[in-house]
Design a protein around this motif. Structure first.
Motif, PDB file in Angstrom:
ATOM      1  N   MET A  18       0.924  -1.184  -0.206  1.00 28.83           N
ATOM      2  CA  MET A  18       0.027   0.182  -0.061  1.00 28.83           C
ATOM      3  C   MET A  18       0.807   1.188   0.004  1.00 28.83           C
ATOM      4  O   MET A  18       1.886   1.409   0.644  1.00 28.83           O
ATOM      5  N   LYS A  19       0.433   2.129  -0.711  1.00 29.72           N
ATOM      6  CA  LYS A  19       1.117   3.578  -0.872  1.00 29.72           C
ATOM      7  C   LYS A  19       0.842   4.244   0.365  1.00 29.72           C
ATOM      8  O   LYS A  19      -0.229   4.459   0.860  1.00 29.72           O
ATOM      9  N   ARG A  59      -8.381  11.160   6.223  1.00 31.08           N
ATOM     10  CA  ARG A  59      -8.095  10.042   6.748  1.00 31.08           C
ATOM     11  C   ARG A  59      -8.798  10.037   8.397  1.00 31.08           C
ATOM     12  O   ARG A  59      -9.490   8.874   8.643  1.00 31.08           O
ATOM     13  N   LYS A  86     -18.656  10.207   2.231  1.00 35.07           N
ATOM     14  CA  LYS A  86     -17.989   9.084   2.942  1.00 35.07           C
ATOM     15  C   LYS A  86     -17.003   8.396   2.210  1.00 35.07           C
ATOM     16  O   LYS A  86     -17.338   7.728   1.019  1.00 35.07           O
ATOM     17  N   VAL A  87     -15.822   8.216   2.645  1.00 38.76           N
ATOM     18  CA  VAL A  87     -14.613   7.865   1.987  1.00 38.76           C
ATOM     19  C   VAL A  87     -14.715   6.108   2.095  1.00 38.76           C
ATOM     20  O   VAL A  87     -14.711   5.695   2.992  1.00 38.76           O
ATOM     21  N   VAL A  88     -14.788   5.575   0.950  1.00 40.63           N
ATOM     22  CA  VAL A  88     -14.895   3.913   1.031  1.00 40.63           C
ATOM     23  C   VAL A  88     -13.272   3.564   0.616  1.00 40.63           C
ATOM     24  O   VAL A  88     -12.724   2.500   1.313  1.00 40.63           O
ATOM     25  N   VAL A  90      -9.233   4.913  -1.269  1.00 37.77           N
ATOM     26  CA  VAL A  90      -8.346   5.700  -2.071  1.00 37.77           C
ATOM     27  C   VAL A  90      -7.312   4.995  -2.986  1.00 37.77           C
ATOM     28  O   VAL A  90      -6.605   4.239  -2.222  1.00 37.77           O
ATOM     29  N   THR A  91      -7.493   4.847  -4.233  1.00 36.65           N
ATOM     30  CA  THR A  91      -6.351   4.526  -5.019  1.00 36.65           C
ATOM     31  C   THR A  91      -5.499   5.434  -5.965  1.00 36.65           C
ATOM     32  O   THR A  91      -5.899   6.484  -6.228  1.00 36.65           O
TER      33      THR A  91
ATOM     34  N   GLU B 121      -3.517   0.869  -3.629  1.00 38.45           N
ATOM     35  CA  GLU B 121      -4.318   1.364  -2.549  1.00 38.45           C
ATOM     36  C   GLU B 121      -3.647   2.308  -1.767  1.00 38.45           C
ATOM     37  O   GLU B 121      -2.181   2.225  -1.621  1.00 38.45           O
ATOM     38  N   VAL B 122      -4.122   3.324  -1.287  1.00 38.67           N
ATOM     39  CA  VAL B 122      -3.329   4.313  -0.539  1.00 38.67           C
ATOM     40  C   VAL B 122      -3.761   3.812   0.925  1.00 38.67           C
ATOM     41  O   VAL B 122      -4.898   3.508   1.126  1.00 38.67           O
ATOM     42  N   GLU B 123      -2.707   3.740   1.764  1.00 37.89           N
ATOM     43  CA  GLU B 123      -2.825   3.208   3.202  1.00 37.89           C
ATOM     44  C   GLU B 123      -3.841   4.274   3.951  1.00 37.89           C
ATOM     45  O   GLU B 123      -3.698   5.528   3.812  1.00 37.89           O
ATOM     46  N   GLY B 124      -4.470   3.523   4.801  1.00 39.56           N
ATOM     47  CA  GLY B 124      -5.466   4.139   5.815  1.00 39.56           C
ATOM     48  C   GLY B 124      -6.757   4.603   5.581  1.00 39.56           C
ATOM     49  O   GLY B 124      -7.584   5.401   6.295  1.00 39.56           O
ATOM     50  N   PHE B 125      -7.322   4.191   4.340  1.00 40.23           N
ATOM     51  CA  PHE B 125      -8.595   4.699   3.842  1.00 40.23           C
ATOM     52  C   PHE B 125      -9.490   3.530   3.756  1.00 40.23           C
ATOM     53  O   PHE B 125     -10.625   3.896   3.089  1.00 40.23           O
ATOM     54  N   ASP B 126      -8.970   2.262   3.858  1.00 40.46           N
ATOM     55  CA  ASP B 126     -10.223   1.200   3.580  1.00 40.46           C
ATOM     56  C   ASP B 126     -11.301   1.346   4.682  1.00 40.46           C
ATOM     57  O   ASP B 126     -10.975   1.395   5.833  1.00 40.46           O
ATOM     58  N   ASP B 127     -12.439   1.278   4.075  1.00 36.58           N
ATOM     59  CA  ASP B 127     -13.751   1.379   5.152  1.00 36.58           C
ATOM     60  C   ASP B 127     -14.147   0.110   5.321  1.00 36.58           C
ATOM     61  O   ASP B 127     -14.684  -0.624   4.476  1.00 36.58           O
ATOM     62  N   THR B 129     -16.209  -0.399   7.685  1.00 34.39           N
ATOM     63  CA  THR B 129     -17.742  -0.203   8.447  1.00 34.39           C
ATOM     64  C   THR B 129     -18.582  -0.061   7.166  1.00 34.39           C
ATOM     65  O   THR B 129     -18.921   1.222   6.839  1.00 34.39           O
ATOM     66  N   ASP B 130     -19.028  -1.038   6.491  1.00 32.73           N
ATOM     67  CA  ASP B 130     -19.736  -0.931   5.349  1.00 32.73           C
ATOM     68  C   ASP B 130     -21.190  -0.460   5.547  1.00 32.73           C
ATOM     69  O   ASP B 130     -22.122  -1.545   5.723  1.00 32.73           O
ATOM     70  N   ASP B 131     -21.377   0.757   6.017  1.00 37.02           N
ATOM     71  CA  ASP B 131     -23.073   0.970   6.320  1.00 37.02           C
ATOM     72  C   ASP B 131     -23.482   1.828   5.245  1.00 37.02           C
ATOM     73  O   ASP B 131     -22.865   2.388   4.443  1.00 37.02           O
TER      74      ASP B 131
END
Lengths: 131, 131
Positions: A18-19, A59, A86-88, A90-91, B121-127, B129-131
């Motif tokens: 991951m970047k 973030r 809402k951020v899902v 970032v690529t 993928e950029v680190e720290g933005f994976d969601d 809590t998929d609501d």
């Protein structure tokens, strides 16, 4: 069966792939264009610019935060209008100088009230031969 | 029933609503970022830059033509690789300083062979809590 050590190495590898924010190519003005895309429909909503600082704030909040070139300050999208995003995910791209931010929008993206900022067609490019 | 005159006025109005290449906000360096999107799947393939000249050439060819910032020249995507992109539509945003180019791609968009340039993928933005 994998050992706990093997799993740790595997997780480490994913992490390293991951970047990191600081690894992106920030260029002279410290800004990178970001394409905001509706994560559900695929619709492109906005192109805006991010700085290192806006990325860090995004973030923290889990919502889009840009750098406004006209006002020269951070811009938390929807802070006043309520139309947050809402951020899902970032690529970044192969050059690491552009982003795609997939979002769940909480209202229209455009200040005109339009769902997307991209609503004006440019003359001469409509494809009539749909093959 | 509409008269021929009324129809002519109507067509004229649609025509005038469309942005012309010279009406876009070209800025100091004469370049505008363009998001290339697969017209069928909605996938974002590339962010590249266009100049007035590359836009005119793109209109002639019906295929994407960018301005290469590193090589400082026009860049007809796929000219050597064969991975051209057939232009379906070009839209601009409310600020007229960004484009979305919807295309039918004839092969991968990325020089790495990936379908899209956006695969890191950029680190720290994976969601989570998929609501």
């Amino acid at each position: 069966m994998h050992s706990l050590f093997e799993l740790e190495v595997f997780i480490e590898e994913i992490w390293e792939e991951m970047k990191k924010i600081e690894e992106l190519r920030w260029g002279e003005n410290g800004l990178i264009p970001a394409v905001v895309q509706n994560a559900t429909t695929g619709e492109i909503l906005t192109v805006a610019y991010v700085s290192r600082e806006s990325m860090a704030r995004m973030r923290e909040l889990g919502e889009t935060v840009f750098f406004s070139r006209s006002r020269q300050c951070l811009w938390h999208k929807g802070e006043t209008s309520g139309n947050t995003q809402k951020v899902v995910s970032v690529t970044t791209d192969c050059d690491e100088d552009a982003l795609v931010i997939r979002v769940h929008p909480n209202g229209p993206a455009c200040h005109t009230g339009a769902r997307s900022c991209f609503f004006e067609e440019v003359e001469g490019f409509d494809d009539n031969t749909d093959d």
